[in-house]
Scaffold this motif. Structure first.
Motif, PDB file in Angstrom:
ATOM      1  N   GLY A 284       0.658  -0.961  -0.038  1.00 11.29           N
ATOM      2  CA  GLY A 284      -0.079   0.012  -0.152  1.00 11.29           C
ATOM      3  C   GLY A 284       0.818   1.308   0.122  1.00 11.29           C
TER       4      GLY A 284
ATOM      5  N   TYR B 234       1.282   5.056   1.721  1.00 12.01           N
ATOM      6  CA  TYR B 234       1.380   5.469   3.243  1.00 12.01           C
ATOM      7  C   TYR B 234       0.912   7.222   2.803  1.00 12.01           C
ATOM      8  CZ  TYR B 234       2.674   1.045   4.949  1.00 12.01           C
ATOM      9  OH  TYR B 234       2.576  -0.224   5.243  1.00 12.01           O
TER      10      TYR B 234
ATOM     11  N   THR C 150      -3.285   3.388   7.104  1.00 16.81           N
ATOM     12  CA  THR C 150      -2.159   3.617   6.278  1.00 16.81           C
ATOM     13  C   THR C 150      -1.956   4.925   6.425  1.00 16.81           C
ATOM     14  OG1 THR C 150      -3.557   4.077   4.561  1.00 16.81           O
ATOM     15  CG2 THR C 150      -2.654   1.961   4.672  1.00 16.81           C
ATOM     16  N   THR C 151      -2.287   5.767   7.397  1.00 12.13           N
ATOM     17  CA  THR C 151      -2.160   7.045   7.482  1.00 12.13           C
ATOM     18  C   THR C 151      -1.299   7.445   9.130  1.00 12.13           C
ATOM     19  OG1 THR C 151      -4.188   7.558   8.870  1.00 12.13           O
ATOM     20  CG2 THR C 151      -4.152   7.736   6.383  1.00 12.13           C
TER      21      THR C 151
ATOM     22  N   ASN D  33      -0.958   2.336  12.775  1.00 17.35           N
ATOM     23  CA  ASN D  33      -0.242   1.042  12.093  1.00 17.35           C
ATOM     24  C   ASN D  33       1.235   0.727  12.836  1.00 17.35           C
ATOM     25  OD1 ASN D  33       1.882   0.115   9.980  1.00 17.35           O
ATOM     26  ND2 ASN D  33       0.164   0.518   8.793  1.00 17.35           N
TER      27      ASN D  33
END
Lengths: 404, 203
Positions: free
Chosen positions: A332, A334, A374-375, A387
């Motif tokens: 992914g 970020y 993902t942040t 995360n």
């Protein structure tokens, strides 16, 4: 509101986002396969002088060229294929390099396509050319490289259909040129019905043996048994020689472990008239057009002043793209949120993550509140993110900074 | 299992008679059924019943391995497929027809169900014509001043005759053809060759 629709030129398409990724990955896979077979890379200009391209051009193709002029009025064309430019290079710049030459390329080619056609006019040819080796082993190597690619990109089941220009040529040679042309056209269009009709009109010119041999051509297909059948009809020495070539090819392919995926098809005929021997097309399920093709062209390089035996094959990248599976999603991306305050630290951390192979986008935002996994955002020298991987990276990043 | 796209229409009866003779008896009466897909488990064949103009598309795109369709449809669609066999049924001519007092060289407008073929044909004669696409009763076009002539199938010539038209020129011999997808032709060579051979044997 504007009513103009900005469309793409006919026969072209865009490769966007994931499609681009898929395409790039396919090119890389092919690149790796060609490289591991020991091929040397080259790239040639998109524009060539018309005289150059004409050396490898079929009469029928004249109309499909994109032409333009240089400042002195010489005609330039967008190259319609790669083999001829490679032949030009091999006889000029690479003229003194020891033989055999193993050359590879992945490049775009252009042809005008008929208005009704769904075909792409912009074709990426990924190909190899093996110059200076006349043995059937060289042809077998080209087929083996093609098979390697098809195995690497996981198209599933595939088959390579193999023919020989010498077989058809030998049996046709006693007929008038115009009839030969018409029969070749029928084979090229894969039209066995018109082929048979044309042949029946010529029955008086032919002996019974010749007629039966010509009649049999489109139907001779299969493994080694097809060569035994072909031999029965090989009433000219040149046709016997073609059978010898095909047998030797099959033995070499067997040694490559590829006998299963190769099938002879004596009616196979390809567009370019520079082919002089073995030729092939590769097919995969659920696509009505070949994904690769090629063959031996021993007479092309002499047109550039350096007689050299040559063989090669190209993969049609755009067709291949339609049959390979979607790539699994990449790791992914970020998002790091930042305002003005912690910008320097955020940029620095983003760069640290990139150096570790992560894809990071920095998003300008005063209030970084966001719970997606993902942040992340940094404030008061600590990382706010659910995360765990990012947290681990951040601790290492801080430790590294403090150590400096 | 081989998938065969069959053109529904006037020639279907004769085609089914041929396939049955070759040992491929469809599981149901293809002319009467309203199903679009039929499976013949015994012979491992699946039939797709399609409009004739769609058959070449199904085959070219690989939705069917084989197709059975008229040459007129193939000429108009110009698809990239193998043409394997002339089944010899549905014989007729693709012809240019018009009023007896006009000439081919003077033609400016042509009524036809085959606009692509017609345009190409006249271009090859160095004659640029306007093609007027019509889907039925093409013979009407010259009678009402819509076109100077027509390009259409002519079987007996009776329809032409009854409408005061004559054949000017026969362009193509038309009959029903067996076609194959280029990929299937190689990947399923054994099955396709067996089918073709058995069909050829009963012609």
């Amino acid at each position: 509101m504007s009513s103009i629709y900005f469309e793409r030129p006919q026969g072209s398409r865009d490769y966007l986002l994931q499609e681009y990724e898929k395409r790039y990955h396919l090119e890389q896979t092919i690149h790796d396969v060609f490289s591991t077979w020991g091929y040397d890379w080259l790239a040639t200009p998109l524009l060539e002088y018309e005289e150059t391209i004409r050396q490898g051009l079929h009469k029928e193709e004249e109309e499909s060229l994109y032409r333009m002029f240089d400042a002195s009025g010489r005609t330039l064309v967008l190259r319609p294929e790669m083999t001829t430019p490679v032949a030009r290079v091999a006889t000029t710049s690479l003229g003194n390099v020891p033989l055999p030459l193993h050359l590879a390329y992945i490049d775009r080619t252009y042809r005008r396509v008929p208005a009704r056609s769904n075909e792409s006019g912009e074709v990426t040819q990924a190909g190899i050319e093996l110059l200076g080796d006349s043995a059937p082993d060289a042809d077998a190597e080209v087929l083996a490289v093609m098979a390697s690619v098809l195995q690497s990109v996981r198209v599933g089941h595939f088959r390579l259909a193999v023919g020989h220009t010498g077989f058809v040529g030998a049996l046709l040679q006693d007929l008038p040129e115009s009839i030969q042309q018409a029969l070749r056209q029928s084979l090229l269009r894969k039209d066995a019905v018109s082929y048979e009709q044309l042949l029946n009109q010529q029955k008086d010119r032919l002996s019974e043996n010749e007629y039966q041999a010509l009649l049999a051509i489109p139907g001779i297909r299969g493994g080694m048994e097809a060569i035994r059948e072909a031999r029965i009809h090989a009433i000219h020495p040149m046709a016997q020689k073609a059978c010898d070539d095909l047998e030797a090819l099959m033995e070499a392919l067997d040694a490559h472990g590829l006998a299963e995926v190769v099938r002879f098809d004596l009616g196979l005929y390809l567009e370019h008239d520079y082919y002089t021997g073995i030729l092939f097309e590769g097919y995969v399920p659920s696509l009505g057009l070949p994904v690769c093709f090629g063959g031996r062209y021993d007479r092309l390089l002499e047109r550039f002043g350096r007689p050299l035996p040559a063989t090669g094959g190209v993969l049609h990248l755009e067709r291949l793209l339609t049959v390979i599976e979607e790539r699994e999603a990449q790791n992914g991306r970020y998002l790091l949120f930042t305002g003005k305050k912690d910008r320097q630290l955020t940029y620095s951390f983003a760069q640290y993550l990139r150096q570790n192979g992560l894809a990071v986008r920095v998003v300008r935002k005063e209030d970084g509140q966001n719970d997606a996994p993902t942040t992340a955002w940094i404030s008061e020298k600590s990382l706010h993110s659910s995360n765990e991987a990012l947290q681990t990276f951040f601790q290492a990043f801080i430790a590294m900074r403090e150590g400096e | 299992m081989l998938t065969i796209a069959m053109a529904k229409g006037r020639v279907m009866k004769a085609v089914v008679a041929l396939t049955a003779q070759a040992g491929y008896l469809p599981p149901e009466n293809l002319e009467k059924t309203r199903k679009l897909i039929l499976s013949d488990e015994k012979n491992h064949i699946r039939y797709l019943l399609a409009k004739p103009v769609d058959v070449p598309t199904y085959v070219e795109r690989g939705a069917a391995d084989l197709g059975i369709v008229g040459k007129d449809v193939l000429l108009e669609s110009s698809v990239d497929v193998h043409e394997l066999l002339d089944l010899g049924v549905g014989r007729c001519q693709l012809s240019i027809a018009g009023p007896p007092d006009r000439e081919l060289d003077q033609v400016r407008r042509v009524g036809t169900k085959y606009p692509n073929y017609t345009r190409d044909y006249f271009l090859k004669r160095n004659q640029q014509v306007e093609t007027i696409y019509l889907n039925g009763s093409v013979e009407l076009a010259p009678l009402i001043g819509l076109a100077d002539c027509i390009v259409d199938l002519v079987e007996t010539g009776r329809t032409l005759e009854e409408n005061g038209l004559v054949t000017w020129l026969s362009l193509e011999d038309i009959s029903t053809r067996l076609i194959a997808n280029r990929g299937s032709y190689q990947l399923r060579a054994e099955e396709i060759d067996r089918f073709t051979k058995r069909m050829r044997a009963v012609l």
